[in-house]
Design an enzyme around this catalytic site. Structure first.
Site, PDB file in Angstrom:
ATOM      1  N   LYS A 123       0.841  -1.203   0.000  1.00 56.27           N
ATOM      2  CA  LYS A 123       0.000   0.000   0.000  1.00 56.27           C
ATOM      3  C   LYS A 123       0.875   1.251   0.000  1.00 56.27           C
ATOM      4  O   LYS A 123       2.100   1.186   0.204  1.00 56.27           O
ATOM      5  CB  LYS A 123      -0.926  -0.053   1.219  1.00 56.27           C
ATOM      6  CG  LYS A 123      -1.887  -1.253   1.192  1.00 56.27           C
ATOM      7  CD  LYS A 123      -2.847  -1.261   2.384  1.00 56.27           C
ATOM      8  CE  LYS A 123      -3.765  -2.473   2.342  1.00 56.27           C
ATOM      9  NZ  LYS A 123      -4.802  -2.426   3.418  1.00 56.27           N
ATOM     10  N   TYR A 127     -12.003  -2.029  -3.540  1.00 47.94           N
ATOM     11  CA  TYR A 127     -12.520  -2.278  -2.187  1.00 47.94           C
ATOM     12  C   TYR A 127     -14.042  -2.165  -2.130  1.00 47.94           C
ATOM     13  O   TYR A 127     -14.592  -1.858  -1.068  1.00 47.94           O
ATOM     14  CB  TYR A 127     -11.874  -1.299  -1.203  1.00 47.94           C
ATOM     15  CG  TYR A 127     -10.523  -1.767  -0.668  1.00 47.94           C
ATOM     16  CD1 TYR A 127     -10.385  -2.982   0.005  1.00 47.94           C
ATOM     17  CD2 TYR A 127      -9.387  -0.970  -0.791  1.00 47.94           C
ATOM     18  CE1 TYR A 127      -9.167  -3.402   0.517  1.00 47.94           C
ATOM     19  CE2 TYR A 127      -8.149  -1.377  -0.277  1.00 47.94           C
ATOM     20  CZ  TYR A 127      -8.062  -2.601   0.382  1.00 47.94           C
ATOM     21  OH  TYR A 127      -6.856  -3.014   0.900  1.00 47.94           O
ATOM     22  N   PHE A 146     -15.239   3.427   7.105  1.00 52.93           N
ATOM     23  CA  PHE A 146     -13.872   3.795   6.724  1.00 52.93           C
ATOM     24  C   PHE A 146     -13.645   3.803   5.208  1.00 52.93           C
ATOM     25  O   PHE A 146     -12.535   4.046   4.763  1.00 52.93           O
ATOM     26  CB  PHE A 146     -12.859   2.867   7.412  1.00 52.93           C
ATOM     27  CG  PHE A 146     -13.064   1.385   7.151  1.00 52.93           C
ATOM     28  CD1 PHE A 146     -12.625   0.790   5.973  1.00 52.93           C
ATOM     29  CD2 PHE A 146     -13.703   0.587   8.096  1.00 52.93           C
ATOM     30  CE1 PHE A 146     -12.811  -0.566   5.731  1.00 52.93           C
ATOM     31  CE2 PHE A 146     -13.900  -0.783   7.864  1.00 52.93           C
ATOM     32  CZ  PHE A 146     -13.446  -1.353   6.676  1.00 52.93           C
ATOM     33  N   ARG A 175      -1.606 -14.346   4.164  1.00 54.03           N
ATOM     34  CA  ARG A 175      -2.367 -13.698   5.240  1.00 54.03           C
ATOM     35  C   ARG A 175      -1.640 -13.873   6.589  1.00 54.03           C
ATOM     36  O   ARG A 175      -1.626 -12.963   7.416  1.00 54.03           O
ATOM     37  CB  ARG A 175      -3.780 -14.286   5.340  1.00 54.03           C
ATOM     38  CG  ARG A 175      -4.621 -14.122   4.073  1.00 54.03           C
ATOM     39  CD  ARG A 175      -5.301 -12.801   3.940  1.00 54.03           C
ATOM     40  NE  ARG A 175      -6.282 -12.544   4.961  1.00 54.03           N
ATOM     41  CZ  ARG A 175      -7.017 -11.424   5.004  1.00 54.03           C
ATOM     42  NH1 ARG A 175      -6.837 -10.470   4.075  1.00 54.03           N
ATOM     43  NH2 ARG A 175      -7.884 -11.229   5.943  1.00 54.03           N
ATOM     44  N   THR A 232      -5.262  -7.436  10.605  1.00 55.97           N
ATOM     45  CA  THR A 232      -5.562  -6.130  10.005  1.00 55.97           C
ATOM     46  C   THR A 232      -5.047  -4.991  10.883  1.00 55.97           C
ATOM     47  O   THR A 232      -4.438  -4.039  10.375  1.00 55.97           O
ATOM     48  CB  THR A 232      -7.100  -5.989   9.819  1.00 55.97           C
ATOM     49  OG1 THR A 232      -7.599  -7.146   9.155  1.00 55.97           O
ATOM     50  CG2 THR A 232      -7.438  -4.738   9.032  1.00 55.97           C
ATOM     51  N   ARG A 286       2.738  -6.564   9.182  1.00 54.24           N
ATOM     52  CA  ARG A 286       2.011  -5.443   9.790  1.00 54.24           C
ATOM     53  C   ARG A 286       2.560  -5.108  11.176  1.00 54.24           C
ATOM     54  O   ARG A 286       2.689  -3.941  11.535  1.00 54.24           O
ATOM     55  CB  ARG A 286       0.508  -5.763   9.822  1.00 54.24           C
ATOM     56  CG  ARG A 286      -0.112  -5.611   8.421  1.00 54.24           C
ATOM     57  CD  ARG A 286      -1.477  -6.220   8.337  1.00 54.24           C
ATOM     58  NE  ARG A 286      -2.194  -5.834   7.125  1.00 54.24           N
ATOM     59  CZ  ARG A 286      -3.307  -6.431   6.701  1.00 54.24           C
ATOM     60  NH1 ARG A 286      -3.834  -7.425   7.393  1.00 54.24           N
ATOM     61  NH2 ARG A 286      -3.905  -6.029   5.585  1.00 54.24           N
ATOM     62  N   ASN A 297      -1.892  -0.045   6.874  1.00 56.82           N
ATOM     63  CA  ASN A 297      -1.326  -1.300   7.389  1.00 56.82           C
ATOM     64  C   ASN A 297      -0.439  -2.018   6.368  1.00 56.82           C
ATOM     65  O   ASN A 297      -0.332  -3.237   6.367  1.00 56.82           O
ATOM     66  CB  ASN A 297      -2.440  -2.191   7.944  1.00 56.82           C
ATOM     67  CG  ASN A 297      -3.480  -2.542   6.897  1.00 56.82           C
ATOM     68  OD1 ASN A 297      -3.322  -2.207   5.725  1.00 56.82           O
ATOM     69  ND2 ASN A 297      -4.531  -3.219   7.309  1.00 56.82           N
ATOM     70  N   HIS A 299      -1.790  -5.628   1.461  1.00 58.87           N
ATOM     71  CA  HIS A 299      -3.060  -6.313   1.218  1.00 58.87           C
ATOM     72  C   HIS A 299      -2.769  -7.727   0.735  1.00 58.87           C
ATOM     73  O   HIS A 299      -1.786  -7.940   0.021  1.00 58.87           O
ATOM     74  CB  HIS A 299      -3.874  -5.593   0.137  1.00 58.87           C
ATOM     75  CG  HIS A 299      -4.972  -6.452  -0.442  1.00 58.87           C
ATOM     76  ND1 HIS A 299      -6.182  -6.618   0.177  1.00 58.87           N
ATOM     77  CD2 HIS A 299      -5.008  -7.243  -1.549  1.00 58.87           C
ATOM     78  CE1 HIS A 299      -6.923  -7.471  -0.534  1.00 58.87           C
ATOM     79  NE2 HIS A 299      -6.233  -7.860  -1.597  1.00 58.87           N
ATOM     80  N   GLU A 308      -9.596 -10.368  -7.881  1.00 56.82           N
ATOM     81  CA  GLU A 308      -8.579  -9.320  -7.669  1.00 56.82           C
ATOM     82  C   GLU A 308      -7.404  -9.431  -8.645  1.00 56.82           C
ATOM     83  O   GLU A 308      -6.866  -8.404  -9.064  1.00 56.82           O
ATOM     84  CB  GLU A 308      -8.072  -9.384  -6.224  1.00 56.82           C
ATOM     85  CG  GLU A 308      -9.124  -8.937  -5.220  1.00 56.82           C
ATOM     86  CD  GLU A 308      -8.690  -9.098  -3.774  1.00 56.82           C
ATOM     87  OE1 GLU A 308      -9.511  -8.809  -2.889  1.00 56.82           O
ATOM     88  OE2 GLU A 308      -7.539  -9.497  -3.507  1.00 56.82           O
TER      89      GLU A 308
END
Ligand code: ATP
Ligand code: MG
Length: 139
Positions: A9, A49, A57, A85, A91, A102, A112, A115, A126
């Site tokens: 990100k 998203y 948010f 993950r 998250t 993270r 964070n 993704h 995706e």
């Protein structure tokens, strides 16, 4: 063999941890089969998203995701969706296990760093959101 979409990100690119994040995947034997840098428009971030469009948010998240360049990639390996993950961590970086991406690099629940697709159905939508089949280089 499975594929997943991951994104470094804008906060990760800004903090100059792109190489370190890639290394944390590579060290676990996960292969990068596609990789590029993009600067998302607000609209493209909203499309990505869209499952979160009714969350409080959503506006802030999509403004953040379009605030600077990101690195998008397709990762490949056995059980890669779950493994990525796990390597990313929870998250909320305050809840992420030590040694996760993270926990190591993130500052807050929105910014964070990374993704990763949350399941096979998300990965299947995706990956083509950013890559054509010709841009994915099976190894
Ligand atoms: P991602 O989808 O980015 O891999 P995730 O699956 O861990 O993350 P989601 O619940 O899908 O988490 O949320 C998507 C993203 O929205 C989060 O990564 C984070 O950037 C942001 N986000 C999630 N919850 C919050 C929140 N409570 N406040 C602010 N931002 C949030
Ligand atoms: Mg998610």
């Amino acid at each position: 063999m499975q594929r997943t979409l991951s994104i470094i990100k804008p906060d990760g690119v800004r903090k100059q941890v792109t190489g370190k994040v890639l290394a944390m995947f590579e060290e676990k034997g996960i292969r990068t089969v596609a990789l590029k840098m993009l600067h998302l428009t607000k609209e493209r971030a909203m499309g990505f998203y869209k499952v979160h469009k009714d969350r409080p948010f959503f506006d802030s998240l999509t403004t953040f995701m379009s605030s600077g360049p990101v690195v998008v990639m397709v990762l490949e390996g056995d059980d890669v969706i779950n493994r990525v993950r796990t390597i990313m961590g929870a998250t909320d970086p305050k809840k992420a296990d030590r040694g996760t991406i993270r926990n190591t690099f993130a500052s807050d629940i929105e910014k964070n760093i990374v993704h990763g697709s949350d399941g096979p159905e998300s990965a299947a939508t995706e990956i083509p959101y950013f890559f054509s089949e010709m841009e994915i280089h099976a190894q």
